[in-house]
Enzyme design. Structure first.
Site, PDB file in Angstrom:
ATOM      1  NE  ARG A 225      -4.288  -1.339   0.075  1.00 59.40           N
ATOM      2  CZ  ARG A 225      -4.511  -2.322  -0.805  1.00 59.40           C
ATOM      3  NH1 ARG A 225      -3.612  -2.603  -1.738  1.00 59.40           N
ATOM      4  NH2 ARG A 225      -5.636  -3.015  -0.776  1.00 59.40           N
ATOM      5  CG  HIS A 273      -3.687  -0.738  -6.857  1.00 64.99           C
ATOM      6  ND1 HIS A 273      -4.099  -0.085  -5.721  1.00 64.99           N
ATOM      7  CD2 HIS A 273      -3.735  -2.063  -6.539  1.00 64.99           C
ATOM      8  CE1 HIS A 273      -4.395  -0.952  -4.768  1.00 64.99           C
ATOM      9  NE2 HIS A 273      -4.169  -2.166  -5.245  1.00 64.99           N
TER      10      HIS A 273
END
Ligand code: NAP
Length: 310
Positions: A225, A273
């Site tokens: 993350r 991502h």
């Protein structure tokens, strides 16, 4: 008849509906699956944080929320959620992450960019990378994804050490935990892979101080993350040469704004991502299995520890 609501936006209903129905049927579950059931009749919610449900209060019969994502930071603090929250542990997700991490580790290890971008008539011979056995790798986070990546990297002969919250014993991986353990992993990691969940305890785990503990010229690969890294500290470390390269898949703000310095940095690779996604067929099986557990009175699998935040 169980009422199961599908509440997700990016994970397309058209992709999931049939595999889920098939998996429920194969598990002997009589299910009505829909996107718009009356809240007070819903038994389970198949959930992604981008979906329409944000307030669980009207779901008075709810038995569990089954997340389609491995990361739960966007829902774990939702105070209206009082039933078990299960995160996604999916073989397809783990395989995808293993392939992405291995690919980017090998790219940096072999110095592939030199030749991919060096098609200019210059014969750049004589640059031999060390063997994998001489390039220690650290993995922060030894969960479903960190372990899968660690095992694959070990098979390629990289020495692998890893860090988790609890003490672990994993074949062929040097396991550490706690503050001293973090320092030990960082000190040896010529390549560092971040596969921690985002919690209060892991935010900015990579900062000016921890980066300074790594070998000079180390490579950072972050499919975990974005906020695991203090971006200013990483940019400073790239400028000083403490960190030589970074491949970043996740960011504090997504999509990463076009003006962000990461995009233009010659030693940073931004990926949007995409490191790994939940795979429909395997995830449908995981969800059906968990509903079956619930209906049989067994504990749900992969229940999030709301206190720890993952
Ligand atoms: P997981 O199975 O829950 O594993 C998390 C690992 O992190 C565990 O080993 C855990 O330790 C460790 N950990 C958590 N807090 C810690 C702390 N404070 N100190 C040290 N270790 C800590 O999660 P996972 O399925 O492997 O997924 C990891 C993360 O990958 C997800 O949370 C998500 O953010 C990210 N992800 C990204 C993508 C992408 O496409 N980029 C896709 C999927 C997932 P214990 O083992 O002791 O609990």
């Amino acid at each position: 008849m169980l009422n199961i609501q599908f509440s997700a936006r990016y994970e397309k209903w058209d992709d999931y509906a049939e595999p889920l129905r098939k998996a429920f049927l194969e598990n002997g579950l009589n299910v009505k699956l829909a996107q718009d059931l009356p809240p007070d009749e819903v038994d389970y919610i198949i959930y992604a944080p981008n979906g329409p449900v944000t307030d669980f209060t009207p779901y008075t019969k709810l038995k569990a929320v089954l997340n389609l994502w491995a990361g739960v930071e966007d829902v774990v603090g939702n105070e209206t959620l009082t039933v078990p929250l299960c995160r996604m542990v999916d073989n397809g997700l783990s395989e995808g992450m293993t392939e992405w991490v291995t690919g980017h580790v090998l790219r940096h290890h072999l110095g592939m960019d030199t030749h991919i971008h060096g098609q200019d008539g210059v014969w750049r011979a004589g640059r031999v990378p060390p063997l994998a056995r001489d390039r220690p790798i650290g993995i922060l986070g030894l969960g479903a994804l960190g372990q899968a990546c660690g095992k694959a990297l070990r098979m390629l002969n990289f020495p692998v050490s890893g860090w988790s919250r609890s003490e672990k014993n994993i074949h062929d991986i040097t396991c550490h935990f706690g503050d001293d353990g973090l320092r030990a992993v960082l000190a040896t990691s010529q390549t560092l892979v971040l596969l921690l969940p985002l919690t209060d305890a892991t935010t900015h785990i990579l900062n000016a101080e921890t980066i300074s503990l790594m070998p000079r010229g180390a490579v950072i690969i972050n499919p975990g993350r974005g906020p695991l890294i203090d971006d200013d500290a990483l940019l400073n470390a790239l400028a000083s040469g403490q960190i030589s390269r970074a491949t970043l898949d996740v960011f504090a703000t997504e999509p990463l704004p076009p003006e962000h310095p990461y995009w233009a940095h010659p030693n940073v690779t931004v990926t949007p991502h995409i490191a790994s996604e939940t795979r429909v067929d395997t995830a449908a099986q995981v969800i059906a299995d968990n509903v079956k557990r619930g209906e049989n009175g067994e504990p749900f699998a992969h229940v999030v520890d709301r206190t720890a935040g993952y």
